[in-house]
Scaffold this motif. Structure first.
Motif, short mmCIF file in Angstrom:
data_model
loop_
_atom_site.label_atom_id
_atom_site.label_comp_id
_atom_site.label_asym_id
_atom_site.label_seq_id
_atom_site.Cartn_x
_atom_site.Cartn_y
_atom_site.Cartn_z
N CYS A 1 24.56 19.72 73.99
CA CYS A 1 23.84 20.32 73.39
C CYS A 1 23.54 21.71 74.16
O CYS A 1 22.54 22.53 73.89
N GLY A 2 24.14 21.94 75.39
CA GLY A 2 24.08 23.14 76.19
C GLY A 2 22.83 23.08 76.83
O GLY A 2 22.42 24.23 77.21
N HIS A 3 21.87 21.95 77.21
CA HIS A 3 20.85 22.00 78.11
C HIS A 3 21.21 22.27 79.37
O HIS A 3 22.38 21.93 79.84
N GLN A 4 20.22 22.93 80.09
CA GLN A 4 20.24 22.88 81.42
C GLN A 4 19.82 21.53 81.94
O GLN A 4 19.26 21.05 81.27
N PRO A 5 20.05 21.35 83.30
CA PRO A 5 19.85 19.99 83.92
C PRO A 5 18.36 19.60 83.87
O PRO A 5 17.99 18.41 83.52
N GLU A 6 17.36 20.50 84.00
CA GLU A 6 15.99 20.08 83.88
C GLU A 6 15.59 19.84 82.68
O GLU A 6 14.68 18.81 82.47
N GLN A 7 16.27 20.57 81.54
CA GLN A 7 15.79 20.52 80.06
C GLN A 7 16.21 18.97 79.61
O GLN A 7 15.72 18.25 79.01
N ALA A 8 17.72 18.80 80.09
CA ALA A 8 18.11 17.46 79.62
C ALA A 8 17.47 16.42 80.22
O ALA A 8 17.14 15.32 79.66
N GLU A 9 16.82 16.36 81.79
CA GLU A 9 16.16 15.47 82.21
C GLU A 9 14.92 15.17 81.62
O GLU A 9 14.50 13.78 81.32
N GLN A 10 14.33 16.09 81.10
CA GLN A 10 12.97 15.96 80.52
C GLN A 10 12.97 15.27 79.25
O GLN A 10 12.31 14.54 78.90
N CYS A 11 14.25 15.85 78.54
CA CYS A 11 14.27 14.96 77.10
C CYS A 11 14.76 13.55 77.30
O CYS A 11 14.24 12.72 76.55
N THR A 12 15.40 13.35 78.35
CA THR A 12 15.61 11.79 78.71
C THR A 12 14.71 10.99 79.15
O THR A 12 14.40 9.89 78.39
N LEU A 13 13.62 11.78 79.81
CA LEU A 13 12.50 10.95 79.89
C LEU A 13 11.61 10.88 78.48
O LEU A 13 11.01 9.57 78.59
N LEU A 14 11.56 11.82 77.81
CA LEU A 14 10.73 11.46 76.64
C LEU A 14 11.50 10.61 75.80
O LEU A 14 10.77 9.47 74.88
N ILE A 15 12.92 10.50 75.70
CA ILE A 15 13.62 9.49 75.00
C ILE A 15 13.22 8.23 75.53
O ILE A 15 12.82 7.11 74.78
N HIS A 16 13.16 7.82 76.65
CA HIS A 16 12.91 6.68 77.40
C HIS A 16 11.48 6.29 77.14
O HIS A 16 11.28 4.88 76.64
N TYR A 17 10.52 7.17 77.37
CA TYR A 17 9.09 6.73 77.24
C TYR A 17 8.53 6.86 75.77
O TYR A 17 7.79 5.76 75.50
N LYS A 18 8.99 7.44 75.04
CA LYS A 18 8.35 7.85 73.56
C LYS A 18 9.42 7.11 72.59
O LYS A 18 8.98 6.85 71.34
N GLY A 19 10.67 6.56 72.97
CA GLY A 19 11.46 6.26 72.05
C GLY A 19 12.64 7.17 71.45
O GLY A 19 13.43 6.65 70.77
N GLN A 20 12.10 8.38 71.39
CA GLN A 20 13.06 9.36 70.87
C GLN A 20 12.75 10.58 71.23
O GLN A 20 11.33 10.84 71.63
N CYS A 21 13.57 11.89 70.90
CA CYS A 21 13.20 13.25 71.41
C CYS A 21 14.02 14.01 70.36
O CYS A 21 15.03 13.85 70.20
N THR A 22 13.34 14.97 70.01
CA THR A 22 14.08 16.20 69.19
C THR A 22 14.61 17.06 70.31
O THR A 22 14.28 17.64 71.12
N VAL A 23 16.09 16.76 70.34
CA VAL A 23 16.57 17.65 71.54
C VAL A 23 17.34 19.08 70.96
O VAL A 23 17.79 19.89 71.99
N LYS A 24 17.47 19.33 69.91
CA LYS A 24 17.95 20.46 69.31
C LYS A 24 17.32 21.02 67.73
O LYS A 24 17.32 20.11 67.23
N HIS A 25 17.13 22.33 67.46
CA HIS A 25 16.78 22.42 66.38
C HIS A 25 17.96 23.51 65.78
O HIS A 25 18.56 24.35 66.50
N GLY A 26 18.14 23.56 64.37
CA GLY A 26 19.17 24.49 63.80
C GLY A 26 19.51 24.02 62.57
O GLY A 26 18.95 23.11 61.81
N ALA A 27 20.42 24.52 62.16
CA ALA A 27 21.10 24.51 60.79
C ALA A 27 21.97 23.06 60.83
O ALA A 27 22.47 22.80 61.75
N TYR A 28 22.05 22.24 59.69
CA TYR A 28 22.58 21.12 59.56
C TYR A 28 24.22 21.13 60.05
O TYR A 28 24.40 20.20 60.64
N ASP A 29 25.10 22.24 59.46
CA ASP A 29 26.33 22.29 59.82
C ASP A 29 26.47 22.22 61.33
O ASP A 29 27.35 21.62 61.97
#
Length: 93
Positions: free
Chosen positions: A46-74
């Motif tokens: 996804c091209g995340h910076q290390p801090e962003q990837a870590e924050q998303c991973t924590l949300l995934i762990h504690y909330k069960g899921q996380c939106t990691v990217k917005h964009g066009a379907y393709d």
């Protein structure tokens, strides 16, 4: 007195807007993958910076899921496949 006839112009301006159906790439929690693996995947795919990837991973762990990217379907479909290839559950919604 002005001898030149005046011409009135009516200009119609057509505005073309590209409509893009914005979607979300969601990554889900599991009990298999490590934090480091998910962080590295988000950085690589996804091209995340290390801090962003870590924050998303924590949300995934504690909330069960996380939106990691917005964009066009393709754009997101390829990323979703790459995440699946690394053994992580994800969907484009």
């Amino acid at each position: 007195m002005n001898s030149k006839p005046q011409i009135e112009y009516d200009e119609d301006v057509l505005l073309l807007e590209e409509t893009t159906d914005v979607r979300d790439l969601i990554v889900y929690n599991d009990d298999i993958n490590t934090f480091d693996h998910v962080i590295k995947t988000l950085m690589d795919v996804c091209g995340h910076q290390p801090e962003q990837a870590e924050q998303c991973t924590l949300l995934i762990h504690y909330k069960g899921q996380c939106t990691v990217k917005h964009g066009a379907y393709d754009e997101l479909a390829g990323m979703c496949t790459a995440i699946h290839d690394r053994g992580i559950s994800a969907d484009v919604v």
